[in-house]
Write a protein that holds these residues in place. Structure first.
Motif, PDB file in Angstrom:
ATOM      1  N   GLY A 357       0.795  -1.219   0.000  1.00 45.41           N
ATOM      2  CA  GLY A 357       0.000   0.000   0.000  1.00 45.41           C
ATOM      3  C   GLY A 357       0.832   1.277   0.000  1.00 45.41           C
ATOM      4  N   MET A 358       2.110   1.172  -0.266  1.00 43.78           N
ATOM      5  CA  MET A 358       2.985   2.366  -0.158  1.00 43.78           C
ATOM      6  C   MET A 358       3.183   3.032  -1.514  1.00 43.78           C
ATOM      7  N   SER A 359       3.430   4.338  -1.468  1.00 41.63           N
ATOM      8  CA  SER A 359       3.775   5.070  -2.686  1.00 41.63           C
ATOM      9  C   SER A 359       5.237   4.773  -3.030  1.00 41.63           C
ATOM     10  N   LEU A 360       5.657   5.214  -4.227  1.00 40.47           N
ATOM     11  CA  LEU A 360       7.055   5.007  -4.644  1.00 40.47           C
ATOM     12  C   LEU A 360       8.021   5.553  -3.599  1.00 40.47           C
ATOM     13  N   GLU A 361       7.768   6.776  -3.141  1.00 39.81           N
ATOM     14  CA  GLU A 361       8.694   7.409  -2.194  1.00 39.81           C
ATOM     15  C   GLU A 361       8.737   6.623  -0.887  1.00 39.81           C
ATOM     16  N   GLU A 362       7.555   6.192  -0.414  1.00 38.45           N
ATOM     17  CA  GLU A 362       7.504   5.442   0.850  1.00 38.45           C
ATOM     18  C   GLU A 362       8.242   4.107   0.723  1.00 38.45           C
ATOM     19  N   ARG A 363       8.033   3.427  -0.400  1.00 39.29           N
ATOM     20  CA  ARG A 363       8.696   2.134  -0.596  1.00 39.29           C
ATOM     21  C   ARG A 363      10.196   2.304  -0.632  1.00 39.29           C
ATOM     22  N   ARG A 364      10.646   3.321  -1.371  1.00 38.99           N
ATOM     23  CA  ARG A 364      12.092   3.501  -1.516  1.00 38.99           C
ATOM     24  C   ARG A 364      12.725   3.872  -0.179  1.00 38.99           C
ATOM     25  N   ARG A 365      12.028   4.697   0.614  1.00 39.41           N
ATOM     26  CA  ARG A 365      12.560   5.075   1.930  1.00 39.41           C
ATOM     27  C   ARG A 365      12.632   3.844   2.841  1.00 39.41           C
ATOM     28  N   TYR A 366      11.546   3.055   2.793  1.00 43.21           N
ATOM     29  CA  TYR A 366      11.467   1.859   3.635  1.00 43.21           C
ATOM     30  C   TYR A 366      12.623   0.889   3.320  1.00 43.21           C
TER      31      TYR A 366
END
Ligand SMILES: C[S@@+](CC[C@H](N)C(=O)[O-])C[C@H]1O[C@@H](n2cnc3c(N)ncnc32)[C@H](O)[C@@H]1O
Length: 402
Positions: A357-366
């Protein structure tokens, strides 16, 4: 380097400059196919907080209940088992000597409520680089040549975080020790005299189809991890000092460890050849970048993390934010099953976390924070390209033209 053993014919390993090794389909593979099935990790560890609530063999966990853990023969070694059957399976693989080693290691743990014991002086390098890490470990290696150093290191006590890491490293190094002994025995089989310690080595050499060579070929997370958390270097060095001082033996056996019982001393093997700075760095470096969390099953957002295990052969799966392979855990066993049809040459990927459920930015940060890499999967690359072109994408990966 591809794994030395245990790879099914449906998988092939390729290497790319951006993402390293990864698995690809060696033939067309239908949806729902188990492409890899690995019975046990090369090294694993249950966190101290959960040890009394989780079976050391099958990792059964019943939300904090402890009444099903009926075999308590080795609790001083930090091992609770469902019953004698789980205990015997564990002993068959790990060997009885590992019980004595773990019990001895537990004596180096700071007992709860006893505060912090006096530690060795250590100055963390101002900037963590490959060179700074090499210099810190060279310094440790040169210290141990001084006569009184090992006696001093034997007084070091580890906090729970360090003692848990030390258990994980110890299990891996005992496996290496047993592999070396087994090779030596095979090449010496024409001679009548056995190597001095082989009589103490028991158990079957089956660590999920992997050897130390596969374990040591895993990508090391040492530099990224210690750069992000510089205090880790001191933790890791203390782990080494405790292992070296307690399990390395070059003099009379009685000098090995003043804290263990005579029975333990008799059973303890001499690990001096395998407890080296390089091997300890290898084991610890392989941990965060490659290990699989042992999560309470069925896995849900609120599942407890009970410990971790490193499975060198499955560790070659790269991450994808829309994976085509799903990992299933049954006890210590990991199975990897395709969730869609794969064509010959397709990359086979798992997901390293719950990124759905994450956006591109959230996934990359995670992935950057937890795994120290910038995700280059095709979903992320497509979304980056769409952002550059001005189109947008929702969290399910659907494209929206502006
Ligand atoms: C568990 S290992 C996977 C096997 C690894 N490629 C190797 O060569 O050993 C995890 C590492 O692989 C790389 N990796 C995995 N998935 C990736 C992705 N989607 N994008 C970029 N790098 C990835 C990263 O370097 C990461 O630290």
């Amino acid at each position: 380097m591809s794994p030395a053993s245990g790879l099914p014919s449906t998988l092939t390993v390729t290497v790319s400059p951006l993402t390293g090794r990864s698995y690809r389909a060696a033939c067309d593979i239908p949806k729902g196919t188990c492409v890899l099935d690995v019975s046990t990790p090369y090294a694993d560890m249950l966190y101290k907080n959960f040890r009394k609530e989780v079976c050391a063999e099958c990792w059964r966990y019943e939300l904090g209940r402890t009444d099903f853990l009926t075999c308590r023969d080795f609790v001083e070694a930090g091992l609770w088992f469902c019953d004698g059957r789980c205990r015997d399976i564990w002993l068959e693989r790990e060997g009885i000597e590992t019980v004595a080693l773990l019990r001895t290691l537990e004596t180096a743990r700071i007992r709860s409520g006893k505060g912090k014991a006096k530690q060795e002086n250590f100055t963390t390098p101002e900037k963590i680089t490959e060179d700074a890490l090499a210099r810190a470990w060279e310094e440790v290696a040169s210290q141990e040549k001084q006569a009184k150093t090992l006696a001093r290191w034997k007084m070091i006590k580890l906090d729970d975080f360090e003692a848990d890491l030390a258990r994980y490293v110890l299990v891996a190094l005992v496996h290496l020790y047993r592999e070396l002994k087994s090779n030596a025995t095979r090449s010496d089989k024409d001679t009548t005299s056995e190597p001095a310690d082989i009589s103490h080595s028991s158990g079957t050499l089956n660590f999920g189809g992997a050897t130390w060579r596969d374990f040591a070929a895993l990508q090391s997370g040492e530099l990224p991890q210690t750069s992000m958390f510089p205090g880790l270097l001191e933790n890791w060095i203390r782990v080494y000092q405790v292992l070296k001082s307690r399990f390395s033996y070059k003099g009379p056996r009685s000098s090995l460890n003043t804290h263990s019982s005579p029975t333990d001393q008799a059973a303890i093997v001499d690990l001096s050849d395998v407890i080296t700075p390089q091997n300890v760095r290898t084991a610890l470096g392989a941990d965060l970048s490659n290990s699989f969390g042992i999560w309470q099953v069925p896995v849900a957002a609120e599942s407890e993390g009970l410990g971790f295990g490193t499975y060198p052969i499955p560790s070659i799966f790269n991450h994808h934010c829309s994976p085509n392979v799903l990992k299933e855990r049954m006890g210590r066993r990991l199975r990897f099953v395709t969730t869609e049809k794969a064509r010959t040459g397709d990359e086979l990927c798992i997901s390293y976390g719950h990124v759905d459920g994450m956006s591109l930015e959230e996934r990359r940060r995670y992935l950057q924070d937890g795994w120290f890499f910038l995700c280059q999967c095709s979903r992320c690359i497509n979304e980056v390209n769409l952002q550059t072109s001005g189109d947008s994408v929702d969290v399910a990966g659907q494209q929206h033209t502006e």
